[in-house]
Motif scaffolding. Sequence first.
Motif, PDB file in Angstrom:
ATOM      1  N   ALA A  12      34.305  30.545  35.792  1.00  0.00           N
ATOM      2  CA  ALA A  12      35.465  29.652  35.815  1.00  0.00           C
ATOM      3  C   ALA A  12      36.864  30.351  35.803  1.00  0.00           C
ATOM      4  O   ALA A  12      36.871  31.285  35.040  1.00  0.00           O
ATOM      5  CB  ALA A  12      35.152  28.625  34.735  1.00  0.00           C
ATOM      6  N   TYR A  13      37.815  29.635  36.360  1.00  0.00           N
ATOM      7  CA  TYR A  13      38.954  30.149  36.200  1.00  0.00           C
ATOM      8  C   TYR A  13      40.224  29.167  35.800  1.00  0.00           C
ATOM      9  O   TYR A  13      40.087  27.998  36.579  1.00  0.00           O
ATOM     10  CB  TYR A  13      39.366  30.851  37.630  1.00  0.00           C
ATOM     11  N   VAL A  14      40.743  29.145  34.836  1.00  0.00           N
ATOM     12  CA  VAL A  14      41.899  28.228  34.431  1.00  0.00           C
ATOM     13  C   VAL A  14      43.140  28.743  34.748  1.00  0.00           C
ATOM     14  O   VAL A  14      43.610  29.759  34.097  1.00  0.00           O
ATOM     15  CB  VAL A  14      41.697  27.914  32.983  1.00  0.00           C
ATOM     16  N   CYS A  15      43.617  28.293  35.538  1.00  0.00           N
ATOM     17  CA  CYS A  15      45.097  28.646  36.244  1.00  0.00           C
ATOM     18  C   CYS A  15      46.069  27.890  35.493  1.00  0.00           C
ATOM     19  O   CYS A  15      46.233  26.503  35.558  1.00  0.00           O
ATOM     20  CB  CYS A  15      45.112  28.397  37.737  1.00  0.00           C
ATOM     21  N   LEU A  16      46.958  28.544  34.645  1.00  0.00           N
ATOM     22  CA  LEU A  16      47.941  27.696  33.961  1.00  0.00           C
ATOM     23  C   LEU A  16      49.365  27.710  34.588  1.00  0.00           C
ATOM     24  O   LEU A  16      50.082  27.033  34.154  1.00  0.00           O
ATOM     25  CB  LEU A  16      48.223  28.714  32.689  1.00  0.00           C
ATOM     26  N   VAL A  17      49.654  28.200  35.877  1.00  0.00           N
ATOM     27  CA  VAL A  17      50.547  28.185  36.483  1.00  0.00           C
ATOM     28  C   VAL A  17      50.378  27.459  37.847  1.00  0.00           C
ATOM     29  O   VAL A  17      49.379  27.535  38.328  1.00  0.00           O
ATOM     30  CB  VAL A  17      51.536  29.576  36.676  1.00  0.00           C
ATOM     31  N   ALA A  18      51.216  26.760  38.490  1.00  0.00           N
ATOM     32  CA  ALA A  18      51.232  26.324  39.609  1.00  0.00           C
ATOM     33  C   ALA A  18      50.718  27.233  40.713  1.00  0.00           C
ATOM     34  O   ALA A  18      49.720  26.835  41.688  1.00  0.00           O
ATOM     35  CB  ALA A  18      52.494  25.548  40.544  1.00  0.00           C
ATOM     36  N   HIS A  19      51.085  28.601  41.117  1.00  0.00           N
ATOM     37  CA  HIS A  19      50.785  29.291  42.034  1.00  0.00           C
ATOM     38  C   HIS A  19      50.760  30.698  41.482  1.00  0.00           C
ATOM     39  O   HIS A  19      51.893  31.172  40.891  1.00  0.00           O
ATOM     40  CB  HIS A  19      51.421  29.097  43.245  1.00  0.00           C
ATOM     41  N   ALA A  21      50.649  34.408  42.732  1.00  0.00           N
ATOM     42  CA  ALA A  21      50.688  35.180  43.650  1.00  0.00           C
ATOM     43  C   ALA A  21      49.776  36.465  43.594  1.00  0.00           C
ATOM     44  O   ALA A  21      49.523  36.841  42.519  1.00  0.00           O
ATOM     45  CB  ALA A  21      52.115  35.809  43.978  1.00  0.00           C
ATOM     46  N   ASP A  22      49.507  36.848  44.744  1.00  0.00           N
ATOM     47  CA  ASP A  22      48.406  38.242  44.579  1.00  0.00           C
ATOM     48  C   ASP A  22      49.111  39.451  44.213  1.00  0.00           C
ATOM     49  O   ASP A  22      50.341  39.859  44.237  1.00  0.00           O
ATOM     50  CB  ASP A  22      48.025  38.608  45.999  1.00  0.00           C
ATOM     51  N   GLY A  23      48.583  40.103  43.244  1.00  0.00           N
ATOM     52  CA  GLY A  23      49.129  41.011  42.264  1.00  0.00           C
ATOM     53  C   GLY A  23      49.884  40.745  41.324  1.00  0.00           C
ATOM     54  O   GLY A  23      50.380  41.596  40.423  1.00  0.00           O
ATOM     55  N   ALA A  24      50.050  39.352  40.958  1.00  0.00           N
ATOM     56  CA  ALA A  24      51.020  38.888  39.803  1.00  0.00           C
ATOM     57  C   ALA A  24      50.514  39.293  38.359  1.00  0.00           C
ATOM     58  O   ALA A  24      51.073  39.585  37.424  1.00  0.00           O
ATOM     59  CB  ALA A  24      51.180  37.432  39.994  1.00  0.00           C
ATOM     60  N   ALA A  25      48.904  39.163  38.358  1.00  0.00           N
ATOM     61  CA  ALA A  25      48.382  39.553  37.094  1.00  0.00           C
ATOM     62  C   ALA A  25      48.291  40.843  37.080  1.00  0.00           C
ATOM     63  O   ALA A  25      47.411  41.567  37.978  1.00  0.00           O
ATOM     64  CB  ALA A  25      46.971  38.724  37.360  1.00  0.00           C
ATOM     65  N   VAL A  26      49.009  41.567  36.374  1.00  0.00           N
ATOM     66  CA  VAL A  26      48.817  43.042  36.174  1.00  0.00           C
ATOM     67  C   VAL A  26      47.849  43.719  35.117  1.00  0.00           C
ATOM     68  O   VAL A  26      47.667  44.775  34.923  1.00  0.00           O
ATOM     69  CB  VAL A  26      50.371  43.750  35.891  1.00  0.00           C
ATOM     70  N   GLU A  39      31.858  36.050  28.597  1.00  0.00           N
ATOM     71  CA  GLU A  39      33.160  36.931  28.704  1.00  0.00           C
ATOM     72  C   GLU A  39      34.177  36.216  29.006  1.00  0.00           C
ATOM     73  O   GLU A  39      34.378  35.390  29.857  1.00  0.00           O
ATOM     74  CB  GLU A  39      32.823  37.810  29.547  1.00  0.00           C
ATOM     75  N   VAL A  40      35.432  36.517  28.271  1.00  0.00           N
ATOM     76  CA  VAL A  40      36.830  35.694  28.508  1.00  0.00           C
ATOM     77  C   VAL A  40      37.750  36.819  28.597  1.00  0.00           C
ATOM     78  O   VAL A  40      37.923  37.811  27.717  1.00  0.00           O
ATOM     79  CB  VAL A  40      37.027  34.616  27.641  1.00  0.00           C
ATOM     80  N   PHE A  41      38.904  36.509  29.776  1.00  0.00           N
ATOM     81  CA  PHE A  41      39.693  37.452  29.919  1.00  0.00           C
ATOM     82  C   PHE A  41      41.113  36.837  30.137  1.00  0.00           C
ATOM     83  O   PHE A  41      41.034  35.522  30.937  1.00  0.00           O
ATOM     84  CB  PHE A  41      39.472  38.519  31.005  1.00  0.00           C
ATOM     85  N   LEU A  42      41.970  37.160  29.696  1.00  0.00           N
ATOM     86  CA  LEU A  42      43.379  36.515  29.938  1.00  0.00           C
ATOM     87  C   LEU A  42      44.115  37.310  30.808  1.00  0.00           C
ATOM     88  O   LEU A  42      44.348  38.607  30.595  1.00  0.00           O
ATOM     89  CB  LEU A  42      44.256  36.328  28.529  1.00  0.00           C
ATOM     90  N   ASP A  43      44.506  36.659  31.848  1.00  0.00           N
ATOM     91  CA  ASP A  43      45.482  37.294  32.948  1.00  0.00           C
ATOM     92  C   ASP A  43      46.991  37.141  32.420  1.00  0.00           C
ATOM     93  O   ASP A  43      47.332  36.186  32.505  1.00  0.00           O
ATOM     94  CB  ASP A  43      45.088  36.806  34.472  1.00  0.00           C
ATOM     95  N   VAL A  44      47.482  38.234  32.527  1.00  0.00           N
ATOM     96  CA  VAL A  44      48.944  38.208  32.189  1.00  0.00           C
ATOM     97  C   VAL A  44      49.730  38.888  33.282  1.00  0.00           C
ATOM     98  O   VAL A  44      49.317  39.817  33.835  1.00  0.00           O
ATOM     99  CB  VAL A  44      49.322  38.790  31.028  1.00  0.00           C
ATOM    100  N   ASP A  45      51.163  38.659  33.415  1.00  0.00           N
ATOM    101  CA  ASP A  45      52.073  39.090  34.281  1.00  0.00           C
ATOM    102  C   ASP A  45      52.843  40.264  33.999  1.00  0.00           C
ATOM    103  O   ASP A  45      52.643  40.784  32.435  1.00  0.00           O
ATOM    104  CB  ASP A  45      52.887  38.264  34.959  1.00  0.00           C
ATOM    105  N   ALA A  46      53.651  41.075  34.495  1.00  0.00           N
ATOM    106  CA  ALA A  46      54.308  42.334  33.836  1.00  0.00           C
ATOM    107  C   ALA A  46      55.077  41.770  32.701  1.00  0.00           C
ATOM    108  O   ALA A  46      55.583  42.718  31.900  1.00  0.00           O
ATOM    109  CB  ALA A  46      55.265  42.898  35.066  1.00  0.00           C
ATOM    110  N   SER A  47      55.767  40.535  32.720  1.00  0.00           N
ATOM    111  CA  SER A  47      56.391  40.097  31.321  1.00  0.00           C
ATOM    112  C   SER A  47      55.491  39.714  30.127  1.00  0.00           C
ATOM    113  O   SER A  47      56.018  39.423  28.974  1.00  0.00           O
ATOM    114  CB  SER A  47      57.428  39.377  31.685  1.00  0.00           C
TER     115      SER A  47
END
Length: 73
Positions: A12-19, A21-26, A39-47
């Motif tokens: 499963a993927y829980v998307c927390l933002v509207a969109h 972009a490819d490569g946004a999760a660094v 197994e659970v992983f948090l996807d975060v951006d460069a900030s």
Amino acid sequence: MHIEYDRENDTAYVCLVAHIADGAAVRQIPVDGVGADAEVFLDVDASGRLLGIEVIGAGGALPVEVLERASKG
């Protein structure tokens, strides 16, 4: 928030933002203590902002009601 569930792979993927972009999760940050078979992983951006949550073994970690309402991934 949007949830996608791939029943065949039990992910499963829980998307927390509207969109996202490819490569946004660094970076993916693993989360401990969720369940023996999950197994659970948090996807975060460069900030360092949280973009989404990936759950492998979702059937053992998420409530059935959530998975039933999720979009098919």
